[in-house]
Design an enzyme around this catalytic site. Structure first.
Site: not given
Length: 649
Positions: A432-433, A436, A439
């Site tokens: 998940h992290e 980010h 991105h």
């Protein structure tokens, strides 16, 4: 110095870095005010934003994560001073005038590219929500409201975590040991949601959520002040102001989304509650009514009973090294990107177990740096999060300023006999992290104001949640999950069972999120509120969630997300809906499809916040999704996978 910033080799350096940023910003303000309308104005505004963010973003991270108190304090002070400067700039009439002249010049505006136009409009939006267009008296009022709201937010946030005290004699002796003792009192610091003893959970729920008058008045004043500010600057409600520029666009769409989702979930949620009630009756026949303190515990019991997914069985297959290899391999196949460990200089990191990764593209070269602060240490906050330390942007000399981010997790240290082993939940959080972080690395915008994850809240979680779908796909997991001792791969049925176990009571879990999001919308909707915040909680809980409200409790006083996600708590559900659609339409057939990876980069990651979010989603899905599509995507994720169900039966 920290992050390679020479001044930050000692805490005093923050003063120096901040003074330089403030000096630079004053020169840029003068430059902006004397530049004729044109794209250069937007460039100057972005340089101004960059000068302040380079210190503020870094300090934002250091103030919560640095082990040295002196560094934390110096960073806190820098944040405050830069914040004051930002407030001042947002109410600088002359500075705003230079931007307004640009926006009013139709010929020049038509000649700008869409990203430059959007960035100019976003800067204008920042001015307007600070009340720049008001007369002086109202502008002063707006500034004072902003300051008051900031103080209330900090105080409310601190209050959400404060334990409640109770005379120990009030509780039966056999459960007292579950709580921390302080003289004749017991401290109740949380809900003890995983405790098998129903009485402990009930006591914790009723005591921890007992209303605190001070916290209640803070919340009421916070909601009223947010509403006053929104109305002062021209919005109907705070929710209308907060949702400007988001994927949802307005509170009406959010309400429609939540209502439709709630309708679609209701039968499944009822079924979940019935299963939990049965389980409670079986374990505790004298008291079988399902209460709010039962939901998290009994859903866990059902999950364990049905699928036997003891994390201890999985951890040996998820060593940190294997997981990082898995991410590296996935990014390499999808995006042509590799992660390389880099040596750090003295004083560059705040703890010796922090690792620095260079993110390198096979053709474009170095894209940026990720600092991995992965391990537990005393005083380190327990949340997993991603911080932008420096945003990417195109510099005046034509070079690209490389983005720098930190990923913070709380993993256990390796031991003498074993490497760091991750539970399935930790592995999913790591993916998940990393979503980010990618991105941030690939949102290579011209302007740092919209770089990477600097985008609307309801879009920001899409790349990270999408990574969870990869983390739960056997084809991906099979590439890296190996037993750290034997090298044996993780069996397919164990991955399937893990995925299916997450669907147990998932409708009730999602319904709870719908309730929180609905409550947040009402609190930030039309004021004055028709009832007290507690009466609204009771009504919404019984209508939207379905488990009874417990008298003399006020859960909203522990709802810390009201601070950072005011009127935007729905974002997580909407981001999950989009991620689900992207997964099903683009990656489910082949999670390593390079053409889809490139489309994903081009349509969704590359723009940061420089393009309207719904246009990015349309570009990726090649269709325009409706609210109904969002709801269907979330609900279809709850369906059981028939193949696993049969093999398990």
């Amino acid at each position: 110095g920290l992050f390679g910033v020479p001044e930050l080799s000692c805490p005093e350096g923050f003063q120096e870095a901040q003074d330089r940023a403030l000096q630079e910003s004053e020169q840029l303000v003068q430059k902006a005010c004397s530049t004729p309308p044109g794209p250069e104005i937007v460039m100057i505004f972005d340089q101004l934003s960059d000068a302040l963010c380079r210190v503020a973003d870094l300090a934002d991270f250091v103030k919560i994560a640095h082990p040295d108190f002196a560094f934390r304090e110096a960073a806190e002070e820098a944040c405050r001073n830069i914040g004051t400067m930002v407030e001042k700039l947002n109410t600088d009439v002359e500075l705003c005038q230079s931007l307004r002249q640009l926006l009013a010049d139709e010929v020049v505006m038509k000649s700008l590219d869409p990203e430059t136009r959007r960035v100019a409009e976003l800067f204008m939006f920042d001015f307007e929500i600070s009340g720049i267009h008001l007369d002086e008296e109202k502008r002063k009022k707006a500034v004072n409201l902003n300051v008051r709201i900031l103080d209330l937010c900090n105080d409310f946030l601190a209050g959400t975590h404060l334990p409640n005290k109770i005379d120990k004699h009030v509780l039966p002796e056999h459960i007292r040991y579950n709580f921390t003792a302080e003289g004749n009192y017991l401290l109740i610091a949380g809900l003890h949601a995983d405790c098998p003893d129903d009485l402990v959970r009930e006591a914790a729920y009723k005591i921890f959520l007992y209303p605190n008058a001070e916290q209640l008045s803070r919340l009421e004043e916070l909601l009223a002040s947010r509403n006053s500010l929104a109305q002062l600057v021209g919005y109907d409600t705070f929710a209308h102001r907060a949702l400007q520029g988001t994927m949802a666009k307005n509170p009406e769409t959010v309400t429609k989304f939540l209502e439709k989702l709630s309708d679609q979930l209701s039968k499944r949620t009822q079924k979940d509650f019935e299963m939990m009630t049965k389980m409670k009756t079986k374990l505790n026949p004298q008291n079988s009514k399902l209460m709010p303190w039962d939901h998290p515990y009994y859903s866990g019991v059902l999950r364990a009973e049905r699928y036997n997914i003891d994390p201890g069985l999985y951890c040996p297959f998820f060593s940190l090294g294997a997981c990082m290899e898995g991410l590296n391999s996935l990014f390499s196949q999808l995006l042509g990107i590799s992660l390389y460990a880099e040596q750090t200089q003295r004083g560059e990191v705040w703890s010796e177990d922090v690792r620095k990764l260079a993110v390198v593209h096979e053709n474009e070269g170095l894209l940026g740096y990720i600092y991995c602060d992965f391990f537990q240490r005393p005083d380190k906050p327990h949340q997993d999060c991603h911080f932008t330390v420096r945003g990417g942007r195109l510099k005046e000399n034509g070079e690209y300023q490389l983005p720098v981010v930190v990923l913070m997790l709380s993993l256990p240290h390796s031991t003498r006999g074993a490497p760091t082993l991750l539970s399935p939940g930790m592995m999913e959080n790591l993916f998940h992290e990393m979503g980010h972080a990618m991105h941030s690395m690939l949102g290579r915008t011209r302007y740092q104001h919209v770089t990477g994850t600097r985008c609307p809240t309801d879009f920001a979680e899409v790349p990270s949640i999408l990574m969870e779908y990869f983390a739960n796909d056997y084809r991906v997991v099979n590439q890296f999950a190996r037993h750290y001792k034997t090298g044996q791969p993780l069996p397919k049925n164990m991955v399937s069972r893990l995925c299916e176990s997450k669907k147990v009571c998932a409708a009730a879990d999602m319904q709870l999120q719908v309730f929180y999001a609905a409550l947040d919308q009402i609190y930030h909707g039309k004021h004055p509120l028709q009832k007290s915040t507690t009466e609204i909680l009771k009504e919404t809980q019984e209508k939207v969630f379905g488990l009874p409200y417990v008298p003399n409790t006020a859960w909203q006083l522990r709802f810390s997300h009201l601070v950072g996600y005011g009127a935007k708590y729905y974002s997580y559900l909407m981001s999950r809906a989009v991620a689900s659609m992207v997964w099903k339409h683009c990656f489910a057939h082949n999670p390593f499809d390079r053409a889809m990876g490139e489309r994903y980069r081009r349509e969704m990651l590359a723009h940061g916040g420089g393009k309207e979010p719904i246009l990015m989603v349309q570009g990726m899905l090649q269709k325009s999704p409706s609210v109904e599509d969002f709801v269907d995507a979330l609900v279809s994720d709850l369906d059981q996978d028939f193949e696993t169900f049969i093999t398990d039966s």
